[in-house]
Write a protein that holds these residues in place. Structure first.
Motif, PDB file in Angstrom:
ATOM      1  N   CYS A 253     -26.557  29.621  21.674  1.00 59.07           N
ATOM      2  CA  CYS A 253     -25.659  30.774  21.583  1.00 59.07           C
ATOM      3  C   CYS A 253     -24.278  30.365  21.097  1.00 59.07           C
ATOM      4  O   CYS A 253     -23.673  31.033  20.241  1.00 59.07           O
ATOM      5  N   ASP A 254     -23.767  29.270  21.640  1.00 62.67           N
ATOM      6  CA  ASP A 254     -22.447  28.796  21.221  1.00 62.67           C
ATOM      7  C   ASP A 254     -22.438  28.418  19.740  1.00 62.67           C
ATOM      8  O   ASP A 254     -21.471  28.691  19.013  1.00 62.67           O
ATOM      9  N   ARG A 255     -23.511  27.794  19.299  1.00 59.64           N
ATOM     10  CA  ARG A 255     -23.572  27.333  17.910  1.00 59.64           C
ATOM     11  C   ARG A 255     -23.538  28.505  16.928  1.00 59.64           C
ATOM     12  O   ARG A 255     -22.968  28.401  15.845  1.00 59.64           O
ATOM     13  N   HIS A 256     -24.113  29.634  17.332  1.00 58.97           N
ATOM     14  CA  HIS A 256     -24.268  30.755  16.404  1.00 58.97           C
ATOM     15  C   HIS A 256     -23.436  31.977  16.766  1.00 58.97           C
ATOM     16  O   HIS A 256     -23.597  33.030  16.150  1.00 58.97           O
ATOM     17  N   GLY A 257     -22.541  31.861  17.748  1.00 53.56           N
ATOM     18  CA  GLY A 257     -21.703  32.996  18.102  1.00 53.56           C
ATOM     19  C   GLY A 257     -22.469  34.147  18.730  1.00 53.56           C
ATOM     20  O   GLY A 257     -22.117  35.317  18.538  1.00 53.56           O
ATOM     21  N   ILE A 258     -23.513  33.820  19.482  1.00 53.57           N
ATOM     22  CA  ILE A 258     -24.375  34.822  20.113  1.00 53.57           C
ATOM     23  C   ILE A 258     -23.977  34.964  21.582  1.00 53.57           C
ATOM     24  O   ILE A 258     -23.654  33.983  22.252  1.00 53.57           O
ATOM     25  N   VAL A 259     -24.002  36.194  22.083  1.00 47.16           N
ATOM     26  CA  VAL A 259     -23.683  36.459  23.478  1.00 47.16           C
ATOM     27  C   VAL A 259     -24.903  36.138  24.346  1.00 47.16           C
ATOM     28  O   VAL A 259     -26.020  36.580  24.055  1.00 47.16           O
TER      29      VAL A 259
END
Length: 464
Positions: A253-259
């Motif tokens: 999630c952090d790598r791709h800006g996902i919540v």
């Protein structure tokens, strides 16, 4: 999903305490009430006359030890005096008020929830229950990211409203399809029935993460608003993730800006021996959905705990949701009292202890004694007995999503539990062991012994 899967209740012919005497309450119910997830003519609901602590009883005096905590929400048992008094006192002061006002009960509940939430999850939007919490968490994630896709697991349940049921990964969603667009499902870890041919828990976690990463790549991570998962899968098997799995999801999630949304509706508030199940692994999600154990369902309440980073967006623009009963004073007063009891009675730690010292060892011994027990697993006061016909092949005791006739072995097992004075939570080919966190230890051992005895019914269908 049939009735026995949802509540453990079976028709009158299979339950203890059935009688020809029919009360006005029973007649009114049968004439006018539509029961959840049920073929109405095939059920014969117990008329509950009262409850106290870990026990409840019908109008004829038949008593059951509540090993289901109703729907895994009555974490403090029935009629806890602190909660009853809090509701009574709040009713005498302020029963209800529109959510655009502030009031003491709602403000205190929000503060106390934020105090036990991980990381910077510091703001609370209150709902009436878990499904509405999921709906609003998804709305927040989509607005925060400007993206539309949502990833959720097979073997999950997130609620019965339109968006929540679309995100659900079990058969309860089928009759609601087609649902809203944008939902993509993936396989989560389940080492006993691995979708990844894993040899152990560690390999299961690694391969499940690789599968999720590939799913993201094929969907386009820039289109994904959120990954929604139950920190410990509840109604679909009490599936405890391998160590490292949830951190791996957090990293993706952090790598791709996902919540990252952690659904803690069932697993939260002490059920797994932590304030929130995800705390066991030291992982901080962006949003947490909660309900059930926040006030044990004494008055309906749920909500979303929002990280400060995301909540800051609503300083200058409107929050995209609202409910007439958001932050209802009676419900929030019960939550304040409930969290106070968790603290004063040390129930988070107690759940961890009874899981490690009483429930876990007892279920492990049952597995040794019963040919029908394929696996036992769980944390705290959140356990499952997975039942099989053949340990070697792991063939389940009843087929997936079994219809009434095929589900007969489970119906017989549930009936045997009830004859032994224990009301179980049955789901698919499993018994879930989910008693109140403050259950008396003698009652806990009594209930486990009754289930141990009832398992002889399932053994009749199993290869020894």
């Amino acid at each position: 999903m049939n009735r026995i899967d949802e509540t453990g209740q079976s028709p009158a012919s299979n339950r203890a305490g059935a009688t020809d005497a029919r009360s006005a309450a029973w007649r009114d119910d049968r004439r006018h009430v539509l029961h959840s997830w049920s073929a109405q003519a095939l059920i014969d609901p117990v008329v509950v006359a009262g409850a106290q602590g870990s026990w409840f009883w019908d109008e004829h005096g038949t008593r059951w030890l509540d090993f289901s905590s109703q729907l895994v929400n009555v974490n403090l048992g029935h009629q806890h005096p602190a909660l009853v008094e809090a509701i009574r006192a709040q009713a005498a002061t302020l029963c209800t008020i529109a959510p655009y006002h502030a009031n003491e009960a709602t403000a205190r509940a929000a503060r106390m929830i934020a105090e036990v939430a991980p990381g910077d999850l510091d703001r609370v939007f209150f709902t009436n229950g878990g499904a509405e919490a999921v709906e609003n968490a998804v709305r927040i994630a989509r607005q925060h990211t400007g993206r539309h896709k949502l990833l959720s697991m097979y073997r999950s349940y997130h609620g019965a409203t339109a968006g929540a049921i679309a995100l659900t990964g079990d058969p309860r969603r089928w009759n609601a399809e087609p649902g809203p667009p944008g939902v993509v499902r993936f396989w989560g870890p389940y080492a006993y029935r691995s979708s990844f041919h894993a040899r152990d828990e560690a390999e299961e976690g690694e391969r499940a993460l690789a599968h999720l990463q590939q799913t993201l790549e094929l969907e386009g991570p820039h289109t994904v608003a959120a990954i929604l998962l139950e920190s410990v899968v509840g109604g679909n098997g009490i599936l405890v993730p391998p160590d490292g799995y949830l951190q791996g999801v957090r990293d993706l999630c952090d790598r791709h800006g996902i919540v990252l949304i952690a659904d803690e509706v069932m697993a939260g508030f002490g059920r797994c021996g932590e304030w929130f199940a995800i705390d066991r692994w030291g992982v901080v999600p962006d949003l947490i959905t909660f309900a059930k154990g926040v006030n044990c369902g004494y008055v309906p309440l749920g909500g979303v705990i929002v990280s400060e980073r995301i909540a800051q967006a609503y300083q200058q623009r409107p929050f995209p949701g609202g409910l007439t009963y958001s932050g209802h004073p009676l419900a929030c007063a019960a939550a304040v009292a409930c969290i106070g009891v968790y603290r004063s009675e040390g129930l988070i730690e107690r759940a961890r202890r009874i899981g490690a010292q009483i429930i876990g060892p007892a279920l492990a011994a049952m597995r040794e004694r019963h040919a029908s027990v394929g696996e036992v697993r769980g944390l705290g006061a959140f356990w499952a007995i997975e039942l099989v016909r053949d340990r070697a092949t792991r063939a389940p005791l009843v087929p997936f999503n079994a219809a009434c006739a095929a589900n007969a072995p489970m119906a017989e097992l549930v009936a045997a539990c009830k004859r032994g004075g224990v009301w179980p939570f049955a789901a698919g080919n499993r018994l879930h062991i989910v008693p109140p966190l403050n259950i008396d230890e003698a009652d806990l051992r009594h209930g486990l012994a009754a289930i141990d005895e009832a398992l002889s019914v399932a053994d009749r269908y199993a290869v020894d």
